[in-house]
Design an enzyme around this catalytic site. Structure first.
Site, PDB file in Angstrom:
ATOM      1  CE  LYS A 230       7.837 -33.472 -54.281  1.00  0.00           C
ATOM      2  NZ  LYS A 230       7.862 -32.045 -54.317  1.00  0.00           N
ATOM      3  NE  ARG A 244       9.140 -33.852 -49.525  1.00  0.00           N
ATOM      4  CZ  ARG A 244       7.886 -33.484 -49.415  1.00  0.00           C
ATOM      5  NH1 ARG A 244       7.098 -34.079 -48.551  1.00  0.00           N
ATOM      6  NH2 ARG A 244       7.396 -32.516 -50.177  1.00  0.00           N
ATOM      7  CG  ASN A 248      15.727 -29.886 -50.871  1.00  0.00           C
ATOM      8  OD1 ASN A 248      14.904 -29.116 -51.347  1.00  0.00           O
ATOM      9  ND2 ASN A 248      15.523 -30.540 -49.743  1.00  0.00           N
TER      10      ASN A 248
END
Ligand code: NAD
Length: 363
Positions: A230, A244, A248
């Site tokens: 992350k 990024r 999702n």
């Protein structure tokens, strides 16, 4: 416990540490990260307060920090609301804060997102320190500066980027995490492997039974690697202009499930586990040589209590359009190219999305 530090490095030389060490190191770490002794605001929820607030309070007081304001909120997703945000504002402003007063978010992702947004908005920005206590918070939500609350139209629609000064993750705090929350957190861990590190995904699969048993040495490695992934993604693209977005994966489906079922019906991790199965199904339609069975058998090991068969398909599809990745009314999904590599695409037909949903409804 030995200490490990993972760094989040942003542009203009900004950086902050994710420190994996004991809670008792908090006063030292606050000082090391530029926070001066004085009043501070601790935001937490009732469950975490009962288990861990006393230790945080004791550690701070012993080190000479005074003027602690403790704000204890109801637990659960429904706390990410304008009402509770206002409550934090009222309590904090009532105690006479200044621009140096840190906000300490002690809890899971709900407290992190909510207290983080309060910190972002109070006096146009107070220093934020995350003390993550859930698995999701330690590997995902505390890292990267996304803060916010929910709106009746969708999750996390009101918020701000506000990076913390420090994340202190004490793995011992996870021992009190209920089984359901532990297993829900594993969904985000598996996600990190699938989108960015095939070797890590393989390790998870091999060690799955030890992970479910919370074997200390295995979960320590697992949590630190998941947090590193992350941190790397966020370091590359703080504001989610490109890479990024891969974090999702599964979330467009997941947020629709959470919204249509009613927040709290499914844990976030349960919804993400389902969402990733649907997104993998769609991925395989676009990339026929994707090792679909290998991925789905890992995802099927993530426990989900409820089926979504009672949810209305039309409502689920409509709910997907409140996703923040929608551009000019066009849905964009994160899909897998291979294990360890994800991409964003707007090139998915309604038919393919429908197939993803039908797979969840009738696996
Ligand atoms: P949560 O904060 O509701 O925590 C889950 C439950 O576990 C709560 O009941 C909480 O009281 C309890 N709990 C937490 N730590 C505990 C401990 N050590 N011992 C006993 N009980 C404990 O939810 P979560 O699963 O941690 O996080 C989900 C939230 O995070 C969602 O709102 C999601 O949108 C958000 N999120 C944000 C980001 C981000 O980048 N900001 C990323 C992922 C998820």
């Amino acid at each position: 416990m030995s200490e490990t530090i993972v760094h989040v490095r942003l542009d203009h030389g900004r950086a902050y540490p994710i420190q994996f060490s004991r809670l008792q190191t908090l006063p030292y770490l606050l000082g090391e990260n530029g926070l001066r002794k004085g009043p501070c605001i601790i935001v937490t929820d009732t469950n975490v307060a009962a288990l861990h607030l006393e230790a945080v309070r004791g550690t701070l007081l012993e080190a000479g920090w005074g003027g602690l304001t403790e704000i204890i909120l109801p637990s659960g997703e429904s706390s990410k609301s304008p009402q509770l945000l206002q409550h934090i504002h009222d309590e904090a402003l009532g105690t006479g804060i200044d621009r140096q007063t840190p906000v300490l978010a002690l809890g899971g992702g709900v407290i992190g997102d909510l207290a983080g947004f309060a910190a972002a908005t109070l006096l146009r920005g107070l220093p934020l320190v995350h003390l993550p206590t859930s698995l999701i918070a330690q590997v995902d939500s505390s890292i990267g500066g996304k803060t916010g609350i929910n709106h009746p139209l969708g999750k996390n629609l009101i918020g701000a980027f506000h990076q913390p000064k420090l994340i202190l993750a004490d793995l011992d705090l996870l021992q009190s995490l209920p089984e359901l929350e532990w297993r829900s957190g594993l969904a985000e861990v598996v996600k990190h492997g699938l989108i960015a590190d095939a070797g890590f995904a393989e390790e998870l699969s091999v060690n799955w039974d030890s992970i479910l048993r919370r074997d200390r040495s295995i979960i320590r490695r697992m949590i630190i690697r998941a947090a590193e992934i992350k941190a790397d993604v966020v370091s590359e693209d703080e504001r989610e202009t490109s890479r990024r977005a891969i974090l999702n994966f599964g979330h467009t489906f997941a947020h629709a499930i959470e919204r249509v079922a009613g927040y709290g019906e499914f844990t976030h991790g349960e919804a993400v586990a389902l969402g990733m199965r649907a997104a993998t199904k769609v991925s395989a339609m676009l990339t026929p040589d994707l090792p679909y069975e290998t991925i789905d058998s890992l995802l099927k090991r993530l426990p989900v209590r409820n089926s979504i068969n009672h949810l209305d398909l039309t409502e689920l599809i409509q709910a997907m359009y409140y996703d923040k990745k929608v551009q000019s009314g066009n849905l964009r999904l994160i899909l897998l190219r291979e294990i360890g590599s994800a991409y964003i695409t707007g090139n998915v037909t309604e038919e393919q999305i429908l197939t993803g949903w039908k797979f969840l409804l009738h696996p």
